[in-house]
Write an enzyme that holds these catalytic residues in place. Structure first.
Site, PDB file in Angstrom:
ATOM      1  N   GLU A 194      48.491  52.636  16.070  1.00 54.36           N
ATOM      2  CA  GLU A 194      47.102  52.517  16.536  1.00 54.36           C
ATOM      3  C   GLU A 194      46.243  53.752  16.239  1.00 54.36           C
ATOM      4  OE1 GLU A 194      47.644  49.579  20.309  1.00 54.36           O
ATOM      5  OE2 GLU A 194      48.222  51.651  20.681  1.00 54.36           O
TER       6      GLU A 194
HETATM    7  C1  ACM Z   1      52.487  50.244  20.645  1.00 55.70           C
HETATM    8  O1  ACM Z   1      52.701  49.361  21.476  1.00 55.70           O
HETATM    9  N1  ACM Z   1      51.259  50.706  20.466  1.00 55.70           N
HETATM   10  C2  ACM Z   1      53.560  50.795  19.842  1.00 55.70           C
END
Ligand code: ACM
Length: 668
Positions: free
Chosen positions: A308
């Site tokens: 992310e």
């Molecule tokens: C995640 O759940 N952002 C690895």
């Protein structure tokens, strides 16, 4: 496989008190007779000198003694009832891929556990412990021959200590429970936007300014690594970079793409802040940081996160964009791949292998990195096809509070892996469940991990053919009780949390409601839009279990009664008792809730539960008279249940399910 299925049938039919083995061993062959555990019980360890294994056997006997109430003699070589033969200690710390197999033979005379390594011996002791049941002659172990080894070498639990800090005792008690179900990797998520949780002597502002004072000292980290090692568990630390780094930037804003200043994140969700990949100073900092942290964590694998990463700051930064052009990096993903390559080299020179979330997958990364698949199962097979090793976490997100059956149905070798060759398949190392901590605290985290983690542990250890849900639930519920003796508090905190909600008044009416609901996970809680790291997690949604054991039992009873009303009298009586309790509970609950702001949100739920109780009683009446319920009644109840199936107060009213089974006459 046939032999396996046959053995399991034997286990469930031939024994009065069925031992709840979880994860199921590869082969279980019952013999005749049993070993009675009494005060002459003594374990002997036959192996190369190994003080750690000796301590483990000692702990095992001590636990057995507490379980049976029998003062036991501990370790001794004279006439042992349990002989542990460990061929070699193995490496100092557990390592990926070591032989974890064992065999266990129990007769009425005694038991022999044989294992090539300490890891196998520990697993075998765990199985012996699970075989202990209370029989007519006292505590006993059935005569049995067990051969066992794991299906996957990487069987992990990821704990997030960043979003909510998890004190040392929480970590340790979860390590004990992990060992009890043969999990062997503790993946420790130690830094994120909301907290940097490790003491750094090289960069002290990391923990001093990034943790609100809630961090692990280096001595504490070492104590966890040793504690895990003694239980056969590897510790893989995660320092998530270059995104998820706000807490680093509070003390060291010069590492950021933007100048700052920064504050510790209080909200949940993905932040835009990211390390600056264009400055050499960033890599120099990380080099020193890794020097310090790799010395703390002996495992070969070191997790760099990588999930992310928001492109926004990199795209908006003239410095980063100039850098990207100079290095032919066409977009943020390419910039991150460049960053990862630099990081990988820093770790490689310290003997470490990089593991990252699936966003790190990029052709420029060396093939020895490990990819942790969280966004879907496909990327795992893709990574394996491209030559990377991988582990599965998609489908094992404990924070979503899905039922155990859902997680149990997710297999790292899913259909996507069918097209892979043998060697590619061997790159799928296993899986890890993830306990993200936005919506849990030290008080509730155990109940969001256990007992469902035991079902995933079985998926990762036992033969792929172990699929029987009834068997899984029966064993998971039994193991759940046993796990509490290992120290985890997934059941223990329930009653005190309910009593706190009632302001110390007798909480029985709230308990009736709580048993009939299920807490909801990350999605619905995030959509509720009211949480920050400062919000107390003290509501029914936090106390309630992810999956109601009592409602599941009622569903099974309802299916039997619907199929055969006259032949299921005990089930019908159990349903009647519970439906009556629900129907009568509302008046008591409303009185309890009258002046209590903490319970106000639950008043409509309590009314719905009473309505379900009344509807259930009417349906039982009709079934017992051999009549179909009136069409208008069915239509009205169906409408009501459809409405009640929508979450309220961030819980599900699970009680709808058994009533629905009766309403549909047992049809799904
Ligand atoms: C995640 O759940 N952002 C690895």
């Amino acid at each position: 496989m046939l032999r396996f299925a046959f053995s399991i049938t034997l286990i469930s039919s031939a024994l009065a008190a069925t031992p709840a083995l979880m994860p199921l061993p590869v082969t279980v062959r019952l013999g005749t007779g049993k070993l009675i555990l009494d005060k002459t019980f003594r374990a002997a360890l036959v192996s190369a000198p190994d003080t750690r294994l000796k301590a483990s056997v000692g702990r095992f006997v001590e636990r057995l003694s507490r379980q049976t109430g029998i003062p036991m003699l501990g370790l001794g070589n004279a006439a042992p009832k349990l002989r542990v033969e460990c061929a070699g200690a193995g490496s100092e710390y557990p390592v990926l891929g070591e032989d974890e197999s064992y065999t266990l033979d129990v007769t009425s005379e005694g038991a022999v556990l044989k294992a090539p390594t300490r890891a196998g011996a520990l697993h075998g002791l765990g199985t012996f412990g699970q075989l202990v049941t209370l029989g007519p002659g006292g505590f006993e172990v059935p005569a049995v021959h067990i051969e066992d080894k794991p299906r996957f070498p990487w069987r992990g639990l990821m704990m997030d200590s960043a979003r909510h800090f998890m004190p040392l005792e929480v970590v340790k008690r979860n390590l004990d429970a992990m060992a009890a179900v043969k999990l062997n990797v503790f993946h420790w998520h130690l830094a994120d936007d909301q907290g940097f949780r490790v003491e750094s002597t090289r960069f002290p502002k990391l923990h001093q300014e990034g943790s609100d004072g809630l961090f692990y000292t280096q001595d504490e980290i070492r104590s966890v690594v040793a504690y895990a090692r003694d239980r056969g568990i590897r510790v893989v630390p995660e320092f998530d970079i270059p995104g998820h780094t706000t807490a680093w930037l509070v003390g060291y804003p010069e590492l950021g793409t933007n100048p700052g200043p920064y504050e510790i994140g209080r909200k949940w969700g993905v932040y835009e802040n990211a390390l600056d990949p264009s400055r050499e100073e960033t890599y120099a900092f990380l080099d020193t940081f890794f020097e310090e942290m790799t010395a703390l964590f002996p495992d070969r694998y070191f997790h760099i996160g990588g999930d992310e990463v928001e492109a926004k700051q990199w795209n908006a930064s003239a410095r980063v964009q100039t850098f990207a052009k100079q290095n032919n990096l066409k977009d943020a993903h390419a910039i991150q791949a460049y960053f990862n390559q630099r990081v990988q080299k820093l770790l490689q020179k310290r003997g470490k292998i990089v593991i990252g979330w699936d966003e790190v997958l990029h052709p420029d990364l060396p093939r020895d990195i490990v990819v942790q698949s969280w966004q879907g199962q496909k990327s795992l097979a893709e990574a394996a096809a491209k030559g990377y090793r991988g582990i599965l976490s998609w489908g094992y997100y404990l924070d979503h509070l899905r039922p155990a059956a859902f997680h149990y149905g997710v297999d790292p070798m899913a259909a996507d892996a069918d097209s892979l060759g043998q060697e590619q398949r061997s790159r799928i190392l296993g899986g890890e469940m993830c306990m993200w901590a936005e919506y849990v605290t030290a008080e509730t985290v155990d109940s969001r991990i256990w007992p469902r983690a035991a079902a995933i542990a079985e998926r990762l250890w036992s033969p792929a053919a172990s699929r029987d849900l009834e068997s899984m639930y029966a064993r998971m519920e039994a193991v759940s009780r046993v796990l509490e003796w290992t120290g985890v508090q997934h059941r223990a905190n329930y009653a005190p949390m309910l009593e706190r909600l009632t302001g110390g008044r007798p909480s029985e009416p709230l308990r009736v409601l709580a048993d009939a609901v299920e807490g909801l996970g990350l999605g619905p809680r995030a959509r509720a839009g009211k949480y920050t790291s400062l919000t107390p997690m003290n509501r029914l949604a936090d106390a309630a279990r992810p999956e109601s054991e009592s409602v599941r039992a009622l569903e099974l009873a309802a299916a039997k009664v619907a199929a055969n009303p006259k032949g299921s009298l005990a089930d019908a009586a159990a349903l009647r008792r519970e439906f009556s309790r629900w129907a009568a509970n509302d008046a008591r609950f409303q009185e309890l809730a009258a002046e209590n702001p903490l319970l106000a949100e639950l008043k409509p739920l309590s009314r719905d539960l009473a309505a379900l109780g009344n509807a259930g009683l009417k349906l039982l009446d009709a079934l017992e008279k051999g009549q179909a319920p009136a069409a208008a009644f069915v239509a009205e109840q169906t409408r009501g249940i459809t409405r009640m199936e929508k979450p309220a107060a961030e819980v599900n009213l699970a009680a709808t399910r058994p009533v629905k089974v009766l309403l549909k006459g047992g049809k799904k």
